[in-house]
Design a protein around this motif. Structure first.
Motif: not given
Length: 489
Positions: A106-109, A124-129, A395-400, A402-411
């Motif tokens: 998915a990253q390449g896609t 389609p590949v995001l749906e799979e992820v 890139v985050h959602w393509s590589v799965g 999920f739950g990573y984004f809020p850590t930027y603001s926590l940081g």
């Protein structure tokens, strides 16, 4: 050997294999031939199968039951091993392998779809992820909240509801500050052409200035800047734009913050659970304080102004004060990684709400682009102009992730607490930064945060370092003071 010794020896081998998997990921984003993506997906799946088997090996449970640690460090090692083991045994091996294979492809896609401005090619590949990550979240949550199970991977002992409460506290003051700033005249933007090879030469200098050890690291280019590795091999990437050298320079400083954390961890913890950053929120506290409170300060930007004049000649900014205003210009924009400090967290809140809805099944992947565009228009007041400035930018959602984004603001929240303490601990900080000397700040951060790795829980390490219970008030106070001064509020 005691049970504890056997467990730690096994764990070091598992960690070494994990580092190899990470190196494959670095290679994929930097120098791997584009056509190698299908094979790399199989390689990543194969190594994930080996890692999952080791992480869920029944012997780990036996060693954990029998191990008798002798000190605080040993107890912390067992705590982290048990947490990882309890999660690993819940996830079926075929699911872990499928996630690794699918996200690698998915990253390449995603990268190609982003280049082509073609959301339909990625969905389609995001749906799979999303489907695979939901399955993982369900087995991890065991009847609880799926998104909370995702967050646990990146910020232990934190829930989506707790994050939402922090964001609800932050939003009114951020929105009010943004509104006040945008009513004022906007500082001049950087214009002109800046040689990309020269950017990379200066970015190496910046990396070293912030304490990055190039004997155990390197700086490369990638579509999306990132930091990879730990211990003796910690690599970062940046990106260049002929018209925007700040993208390169501040991406580098940001990633050096991550890398310095990993390089600064006590070497006795090498290839153990304590030999890496304790959470992504704490990790982001390092990258964000390096990038913003230090790198965008009036003192440091004065030094950077001189460096840019030496590198590029006259580039249209009159003096160091004007340059400071340009670096910190609050302006309309689409890209999270290029957002100013006032608006950055609003970009994160958008992503947090959307991915939480995706994991809950309240938002379908087919609806994502429209949901993103509608939310962006509501939050920022103007429309997304193209997918690479919208839902395809990260890139985050393509590589799965999920739950990573809020850590930027926590940081950012953690960085606000740390910076408040740092100012008191290093009274000569501004004088040092004005000379391009970050060692007072980086040494304090290494002593109070970085060297401990995973020894303490995330909020505990911030509280121990800053002397306050982590919360958004120090960050909001810092932002209001800084931008009120810049914009004459």
């Amino acid at each position: 050997m005691t049970a504890f010794d056997e467990l730690m020896a096994f764990q070091r081998e598992t960690s070494a294999l994990g580092q190899i998997a990470g190196r494959l990921g670095w290679d994929q984003e930097t120098v791997m031939p584009r056509g190698a993506s299908p094979q790399r997906a199989e390689e990543m799946a194969a190594i994930e199968a080996v890692l999952h088997a080791r992480r869920s090996d029944p012997r780990v449970a036996e060693w954990l039951d029998q191990a008798a640690p002798q000190d605080e460090v040993g107890k912390a090692q067992l705590r982290e091993i048990r947490r990882a083991y309890d999660r690993a045994v819940k996830v079926p091996a075929d699911l872990a392998t499928a996630i690794a294979r699918t996200t690698s492809a998915a990253q390449g896609t995603w990268a190609q779809a982003r280049a082509d401005e073609d959301v339909s090619a990625f969905l389609p590949v995001l749906e799979e992820v999303v489907s695979l990550k939901r399955q993982e979240g369900e087995v991890l949550a065991q009847g609880g909240d799926v998104y909370d199970a995702m967050v646990e991977d990146y910020e232990p002992c934190t829930t989506g509801a707790q994050i939402a409460a922090i964001f609800d506290e932050m939003r009114p003051r951020l929105v009010a500050l943004r509104a006040a700033v945008l009513e004022r005249p906007e500082p001049a933007a950087l214009t002109g052409s800046f040689d990309e090879l020269t950017q990379m030469q200066l970015t190496q200098k910046l990396a070293v200035a912030f304490g990055y050890d190039l004997n155990n690291g390197r700086v490369d280019k990638a579509v999306h800047p990132f930091s990879s590795g730990s211990g003796l091999d910690v690599r970062i990437t940046t990106r260049t734009s002929e018209t925007d050298p700040f993208n390169c320079f501040y991406s580098t400083i940001h990633e050096v913050g991550h890398a310095a954390y990993e390089q600064g961890i006590d070497r006795d913890y090498l290839l153990t659970p304590l030999g890496r950053g304790v959470s992504m929120g704490v990790h982001e506290s390092q990258s964000r304080i390096y990038e913003n409170q230090l790198g965008r300060s009036r003192a440091f930007t004065g030094w950077l102004f001189d460096q840019m004049k030496d590198a590029f000649g006259d580039f249209g900014i009159a003096d160091a004060d004007a340059f400071y205003a340009t670096v910190n210009r609050v302006h309309n924009g689409y890209i999270r990684t290029e957002a100013d400090e006032v608006q950055y967290n609003l970009h994160i809140m958008l992503r947090f709400d959307l991915e939480r809805a995706l994991m809950a099944g309240d938002l379908q992947v087919s609806e994502l682009e429209a949901a993103w565009n509608d939310r962006f228009k509501a939050d920022f007041g103007y429309a997304v102009d193209k997918p690479s400035n919208g839902c395809l930018q990260d890139v985050h959602w393509s590589v799965g992730l999920f739950g990573y984004f809020p850590t930027y603001s926590l940081g950012n929240v953690y960085a606000g607490c740390l910076y408040q303490a740092l100012r008191g601990a290093v009274p000569e900080l501004d004088e040092q930064l004005a000379e391009g000397d970050t060692t007072g700040a980086t040494a304090w951060l290494r002593e109070h945060v970085q060297q401990h790795g995973g020894l303490y829980a995330p909020r505990e390490i911030i509280q121990r370092a800053s002397g306050v219970e982590p919360g958004p008030e120090p960050l909001l106070d810092y932002l209001e003071q800084k931008f009120s001064g810049l914009y004459g509020l």
